[in-house]
Design an enzyme around this catalytic site. Structure first.
Site, PDB file in Angstrom:
ATOM      1  N   ASN A  19      -2.127 -12.623  16.367  1.00  0.00           N
ATOM      2  CA  ASN A  19      -2.958 -11.541  16.596  1.00  0.00           C
ATOM      3  C   ASN A  19      -3.809 -11.650  18.035  1.00  0.00           C
ATOM      4  OD1 ASN A  19      -5.400  -9.974  16.377  1.00  0.00           O
ATOM      5  ND2 ASN A  19      -5.118 -10.034  14.193  1.00  0.00           N
ATOM      6  N   HIS A  48       0.805  -1.294  -0.010  1.00  0.00           N
ATOM      7  CA  HIS A  48       0.042   0.063  -0.078  1.00  0.00           C
ATOM      8  C   HIS A  48       0.925   1.239  -0.014  1.00  0.00           C
ATOM      9  CE1 HIS A  48      -3.374  -2.441   1.779  1.00  0.00           C
ATOM     10  NE2 HIS A  48      -3.247  -2.708   0.454  1.00  0.00           N
ATOM     11  N   THR A  65      -3.314  -8.237  11.210  1.00  0.00           N
ATOM     12  CA  THR A  65      -4.178  -7.814  10.299  1.00  0.00           C
ATOM     13  C   THR A  65      -5.530  -8.316  10.382  1.00  0.00           C
ATOM     14  OG1 THR A  65      -4.611  -7.608   7.932  1.00  0.00           O
ATOM     15  CG2 THR A  65      -3.684  -9.609   8.555  1.00  0.00           C
TER      16      THR A  65
END
Ligand code: BV8
Length: 252
Positions: free
Chosen positions: A217, A123, A192
């Site tokens: 996570n 990105h 994520t």
């Protein structure tokens, strides 16, 4: 937050059996560096703003000074932070494998600052600029113009060199990522929410190509059902523990 040792041992064993690894990271990777993530409140970045408004070409054209100032504020904040132990742990892993690639959704440059060499920014990068109309790189913001956003030498507005919603990801980044994913034995997915495409698709692509999936996570995500090992906890604690166990097993 304690993390489960059995998961760590299992994940370290999977790493030990791998020769080609892809690490896919999101905003949670940089949370312990002090950069707010996009979606997990409180203090989630998007809480104050509507992402469609700020991180999109339409939003920029609707209010260029607002979007420019938002990125300038984030850039100044990111320039002040440092990689956390999770970034350093990933950098330490790199030399142990024939093929090792970090594909990050983050635009904060922290993987490279931590020493990771093979990094693909899916990105873009908040420290780079480009011309809004023509797309060419802008190495230096013209001084003294006073316009907000500043103008490119060709007269168009300058924008951050990041991928906005509704924009295609850089072709070379996608090609490099897809080639590595097809060949990897293991994908480590860190921090994520698995919401933003096409990167959200990467774990399923890796799984489909026969890779093992390890997810790090504090929360479960849409990726968790694909994971061979789910290490519940923050990246800055779990990743160093995983690398320590991997190195211990290697030395046996
Ligand atoms: C595209 C750069 C083809 C800018 C970003 C309608 C119209 C157009 C497109 C779409 C559409 N519907 C869907 C799409 C596709 C869209 C999309 O996926 N939208 C989503 C919202 C449904 N994708 C796109 O537009 C992409 N381009 O598809 O092109 C196309 C073209 C035209 C038309 C159609 C298709 C471009 C997407 C890139 C957008 N740019 N960022 C900027 O940063 O300002 S996205 C931005 O959000 C980030 O870069 C990041 O990728 C994403 C946030 O995701 P995460 O990184 O996962 O972060 P998040 O906060 O969500 O989660 C944090 C996680 O960390 C949580 O799970 C949390 O539990 C965990 N965590 C917290 N603490 C820790 C932790 N983990 C570990 N340790 C901790 N300590």
């Amino acid at each position: 937050m304690p993390h489960d040792q059995t998961g760590i041992e299992g994940a370290a064993r999977l790493l030990g059996e791998s020769r080609s690894v892809v690490v896919s990271t999101g905003a949670g990777m940089s949370k312990e560096s002090g950069i707010p993530t996009f979606r997990d409140a409180p203090n989630a970045l998007w809480d104050k703003f509507d992402p469609e408004k700020l991180a999109s070409p339409e939003g920029f054209l609707e209010d260029p000074p607002l979007v420019w100032r938002w990125y300038e504020e984030r850039r100044r904040m990111i320039a002040r932070v440092a990689p956390n132990p999770g970034h350093f742990a990933i950098a330490a892993l790199e030399g142990h494998f024939d093929r090792f690639l970090v594909v990050t959704q983050n635009i904060d440059d922290l993987h490279r600052k931590a020493g990771s060499k093979n990094v693909v920014e899916m990105h873009g990068n908040i420290f780079r600029y480009r011309c809004f109309d023509m797309g060419h790189a802008v190495d230096e913001i013209p001084k003294g113009g006073g316009e907000i956003p500043p103008l490119c030498r060709c007269g168009s507005m300058i924008r951050p060199d990041v991928v906005w919603f509704g924009e295609m990801l850089p072709r070379d980044a996608l090609e490099t990522a897809f080639a590595a994913i097809e060949k990897c034995d293991l994908m480590l997915v860190v921090g994520t929410s698995g919401i933003v495409y096409p990167v959200a698709e990467f774990p399923a692509l890796a799984k489909g190509a026969g890779a093992k999936i390890v997810e790090v996570n504090p929360e479960k995500t849409p990726i968790t059902p694909l994971a061979d090992e789910f290490l519940k906890g923050p990246a800055g604690e779990v990743l160093p523990a995983l690398v320590d166990e991997f190195v211990r097993l290697r030395s046996q």
